[in-house]
Each structure stands twice: as structure tokens, then as C-alpha cells.
Write a protein that holds these residues in place. Structure first.
Motif, mmCIF file in Angstrom:
data_model
loop_
_atom_site.group_PDB
_atom_site.id
_atom_site.type_symbol
_atom_site.label_atom_id
_atom_site.label_comp_id
_atom_site.label_asym_id
_atom_site.label_seq_id
_atom_site.Cartn_x
_atom_site.Cartn_y
_atom_site.Cartn_z
ATOM 1 N N SER A 172 5.992 -2.650 -1.818
ATOM 2 C CA SER A 172 5.308 -3.616 -0.964
ATOM 3 C C SER A 172 4.352 -2.914 0.007
ATOM 4 O O SER A 172 3.202 -3.321 0.179
ATOM 5 N N ASN A 224 -4.376 -3.463 -0.439
ATOM 6 C CA ASN A 224 -4.837 -4.858 -0.463
ATOM 7 C C ASN A 224 -4.491 -5.583 -1.743
ATOM 8 O O ASN A 224 -5.310 -6.303 -2.305
ATOM 9 N N LYS A 225 -3.264 -5.339 -2.206
ATOM 10 C CA LYS A 225 -2.842 -5.952 -3.466
ATOM 11 C C LYS A 225 -1.516 -6.638 -3.272
ATOM 12 O O LYS A 225 -0.828 -6.436 -2.266
ATOM 13 N N ARG A 226 -1.154 -7.431 -4.277
ATOM 14 C CA ARG A 226 0.184 -7.997 -4.340
ATOM 15 C C ARG A 226 0.707 -7.670 -5.736
ATOM 16 O O ARG A 226 0.128 -8.125 -6.729
ATOM 17 N N LYS A 228 3.107 -7.694 -8.920
ATOM 18 C CA LYS A 228 4.143 -8.502 -9.588
ATOM 19 C C LYS A 228 5.296 -7.605 -10.010
ATOM 20 O O LYS A 228 5.072 -6.565 -10.633
ATOM 21 N N LYS A 277 5.525 -8.756 1.824
ATOM 22 C CA LYS A 277 4.203 -9.350 1.571
ATOM 23 C C LYS A 277 3.475 -8.745 0.378
ATOM 24 O O LYS A 277 2.647 -9.387 -0.245
ATOM 25 N N GLY A 278 3.780 -7.452 0.081
ATOM 26 C CA GLY A 278 3.009 -6.761 -0.953
ATOM 27 C C GLY A 278 3.499 -6.982 -2.370
ATOM 28 O O GLY A 278 2.855 -6.540 -3.316
ATOM 29 N N ILE A 279 4.665 -7.623 -2.514
ATOM 30 C CA ILE A 279 5.163 -7.849 -3.881
ATOM 31 C C ILE A 279 5.410 -9.333 -4.127
ATOM 32 O O ILE A 279 5.677 -10.102 -3.216
ATOM 33 N N GLU A 280 5.281 -9.684 -5.397
ATOM 34 C CA GLU A 280 5.605 -11.045 -5.828
ATOM 35 C C GLU A 280 6.676 -10.925 -6.906
ATOM 36 O O GLU A 280 6.459 -10.272 -7.930
ATOM 37 N N ALA A 310 1.350 -1.560 -1.922
ATOM 38 C CA ALA A 310 0.462 -2.645 -2.358
ATOM 39 C C ALA A 310 -0.300 -3.208 -1.161
ATOM 40 O O ALA A 310 -1.506 -3.462 -1.238
ATOM 41 N N THR A 311 0.385 -3.371 -0.048
ATOM 42 C CA THR A 311 -0.271 -3.905 1.152
ATOM 43 C C THR A 311 -1.421 -3.007 1.576
ATOM 44 O O THR A 311 -2.519 -3.482 1.844
ATOM 45 N N GLU A 315 -1.412 -1.827 -11.806
ATOM 46 C CA GLU A 315 -0.768 -3.135 -11.949
ATOM 47 C C GLU A 315 0.223 -3.186 -13.105
ATOM 48 O O GLU A 315 0.298 -4.179 -13.840
#
Ligand SMILES: *Cc1c(COP(=O)(O)O)cnc(C)c1O
Length: 365
Positions: free
Chosen positions: A114, A121-123, A125, A155-158, A117-118, A99
Motif C-alpha cells: 500500500s 500514485n497507484k492502487r 489490485k 489506500k494503496g491496495i484494492e 503504491a501510494t 501491476e
């Protein structure tokens, strides 16, 4: 037990001064701080400096690469880590896993993060890097309005932040003012404070010399270590690193005697010469030779004679009480590293990051 053998050259690092300079960064900018600790905290010792700053409520550590991020995480420090430069694709699974926060310069990187991370099972930052003049990384502003919806759809990134970098905050005030304005406009167009949790542009010079109200985060490096890139702000900062050595020999040379390689310096009179145990092998630049460079011994300045050698330098101590074993300040509070940098034809950043591993770092709280 081996016999005690003190180092010939060492760097004393004043951690109270580091904390003081962080306080100045906060006070001047009114922003949260990303403490830039790349290149071994500018030669001050990555883990030691990160440990001290982690207790000071900073928002992020800024590092150059995954190797530096690992060292901070492995030291058990849990402050967020921001990767200032681009990442290799092979490094990204670990970045997702641990992270750390990357800055994005392309849609391809964003997609890769992304996807990783997907599947974990994460998102993750991430921050958008925008190129407003540095030409080193980031999205070109014109492409962003059209790309942002695509980035947002991953979906996998913010995308929690947006940043840019100042190429000439210590050299070109007009360009930099205009750059602040352009950055603020770009951020506003992308959604502003409502859209981004973190908005950041300034290095030390940008932080000290400009109005940072378009931002809520600053990224100081050099000023934390006590050097202001803008001379007008130097007096607020406290020196952190002092490079020190000792006199190893005192000798009397007759007039007409050469000193050091190339015999560029020839004594004009009988001269008392102190040999000091530091040289370019410690990161004391050879380019200081013949530039009127001085060192401090017993609170007085003395001139360097002839060329800097790998392990030793020679100093004129004629008509003084300087003795073998006396401490020598090569740079520090009395000879600032930016003074040396100017003489050596370089910048303070390069001298600090060039202090070699042979130099023992001594951290003092
Ligand atoms: C190195 C760096 C900084 C810190 O710069 P200083 O001039 O040392 O304050 C800030 N932002 C980025 C992107 C950097 O690479």
C-alpha cells in the motif's frame, strides 16, 4: 556453418492439445481460468506456452515468483499475472510498477504494498490468501474478520480477490469436500461475490473432481499439460509433452553379460541391446532403473535394461527390426508420464519440471 547435429533427446510439445485441455478446464469448472505456468510452464517452455494461452482469453497467469512474471511481461504478453507465492520486500516496487497481482498473507506485506503504491500514485489490485488447510501461506481464517477492516483501510491496495489452496484434492475426498464448504463459508462471511471479483480454490484435482460453484476462477496446472491427477478424468485430456530420443547403437550381447552400472542386470540369453541417447542428465529419472520401465519404439513397448545412466539407456530389442536412428518415446501418449512417475516413486509434476535444459523443446501447433 557447424555440421548439423540433431539433439540426442528432445521434447515435442503439442500446442493443440494444450488448447484442448484448457477447453476441458473451462467446460468442467464453469469458471474463468488462471493458467498456472510456474516452473517454465511445468517444463514446457514458459514464453512459448504463455504466448499460446494469452490468445485464449484466460484471466491470469499463475507464476511462482517475480523472475517468471518478468519473463512473461518481457515477452510482450499483457495478460494479468498472479504471484502464487510470497514476495521479497525488495521485489515489491517492481510488482507495483508492473501491476502484477500478489496474494497477501500478512498485514505487513499489505501495508508495504500500500505504501509503495501510494507513493507511485497507484492502487494495486491484490488477493487475500486464506489458509484452509495447506499450511503454506495465507491468513488463518480466524484472524480475518478482525483484520479485514484494517486491510480495507489501506489506500494503496484494492483487495479484489480471495483464494485458498487444496492440499489433498487427489487423495482425500472427505477432507476436500469439507474444505470447499469451509472456504465458501469464510468467503460469505467476508462479503461473498458482492465483495470479491475473484474467488478461487481449485488446482487441477479440485477443478476436475468437485463442484466449483462457490468460485468463479480456477487455477489448473497439471491438467493443462494433459495429465489428470484423478485417473477417472484422464481420457478427456490430450497428451502435451512427449520426451523422445533415438537409438544410437544396436549390439548383440551373449548370455551372462552385464548391462549398465552396478551390473544389476545380466543377460539370460543372447540379447540384442539398443543404446538410446537419453538419461537422467535429461531428466529421465535414474529411479526408473530396475522397476519394469518400458519405452516405445515402432509402436511397441520394450523393457529398459539395468540402470539409467546420465546420457544413455539400454533397451532389450531382441527379435525385432529396431535399428540405429529409430525414434524412441520415453514418455508421451503411449507411456504416460504418470505411469513413469509411479514407477520412479514420484509424481508427474516432478518429472515434467525436472526435464533439463539440455532437452530441446520443439513446439508444434
Ligand atoms: C501449483 C499450483 C496450482 C496448480 O496445481 P496443479 O495440481 O498442477 O493443477 C494451483 N494453485 C496453487 C496455489 C499452486 O501453487
Amino acid at each position: 556453418m557447424p555440421p548439423v547435429s540433431p539433439p540426442r533427446a528432445w521434447a515435442e510439445i503439442d500446442l493443440a492439445a494444450l488448447r484442448h485441455n484448457l477447453g476441458v478446464a473451462r467446460e468442467v469448472s464453469g469458471c474463468r481460468v488462471m493458467a498456472v505456468v510456474k516452473a517454465g510452464a511445468y517444463g514446457h517452455g514458459l514464453e512459448e506456452i504463455a504466448r499460446v494461452l494469452a490468445d485464449e482469453d484466460i484471466a491470469f497467469f499463475g507464476v511462482a515468483n517475480v523472475g517468471e512474471a518478468r519473463r512473461i511481461s518481457n515477452a510482450g504478453i499483457d495478460t494479468r499475472i498472479y504471484l502464487l507465492g510470497a514476495t521479497w520486500s525488495e521485489e515489491r516496487a517492481e510488482i507495483v510498477d508492473r501491476e502484477w497481482t500478489p496474494c497477501l498473507s500478512s498485514l505487513d506485506e499489505a501495508r508495504h504494498f500500500s505504501d509503495l503504491a501510494t507513493s507511485a500514485n497507484k492502487r494495486l489490485k491484490c488477493h487475500l490468501a486464506v489458509d484452509t488447510g495447506m499450511g503454506r501461506g495465507g491468513f488463518v481464517p480466524e484472524e480475518l474478520p478482525c483484520l479485514l477492516p484494517e486491510l480495507e483501510a489501506l489506500k494503496g491496495i484494492e483487495i479484489e480477490g480471495v483464494g485458498s489452496h487444496l492440499p489433498s484434492a487427489d487423495e482425500d475426498e472427505n477432507f476436500t469436500r469439507e474444505q470447499f464448504t469451509r472456504f465458501a463459508e469464510i468467503v460469505a462471511k467476508l462479503g461473498g461475490r458482492d465483495r470479491f471479483e475473484w474467488i478461487h480454490l481449485s488446482n487441477s484435482a479440485g477443478l476436475l473432481g468437485y463442484d466449483n460453484s462457490p468460485c468463479n476462477l480456477v487455477r489448473p496446472g497439471l491438467m493443462l499439460y494433459g495429465i489428470s491427477p484423478l485417473p477417472g478424468h484422464q481420457q478427456r485430456l490430450r497428451n502435451v509433452m512427449s520426451l523422445k530420443s533415438r537409438v544410437t547403437l544396436i549390439r548383440e550381447l551373449p548370455a551372462g553379460h552385464g548391462v549398465s552400472y552396478g551390473r544389476e542386470f545380466i543377460t539370460e540369453r543372447p540379447t540384442r541391446v539398443a543404446t538410446v541417447g537419453a538419461g537422467y542428465g535429461d531428466g529421465y529419472p535414474r529411479s526408473l532403473s530396475g522397476k519394469g520401465t518400458e519405452v516405445v519404439i515402432q509402436d511397441r513397448r520394450f523393457p529398459l535394461l539395468g540402470r539409467v545412466t546420465m546420457d544413455q539407456i539400454m533397451i532389450d530389442v531382441t527379435d525385432t527390426t529396431v535399428e540405429v536412428g529409430d525414434e524412441v518415446e520415453l514418455f508421451g501418449p503411449d507411456v504416460r508420464v504418470d505411469e513413469l512417475a509411479a514407477k520412479a516413486g514420484t509424481i508427474a509434476w516432478e518429472i515434467l519440471t525436472g526435464i533439463t535444459p539440455r532437452v530441446t523443446r520443439v513446439h508444434r501447433s
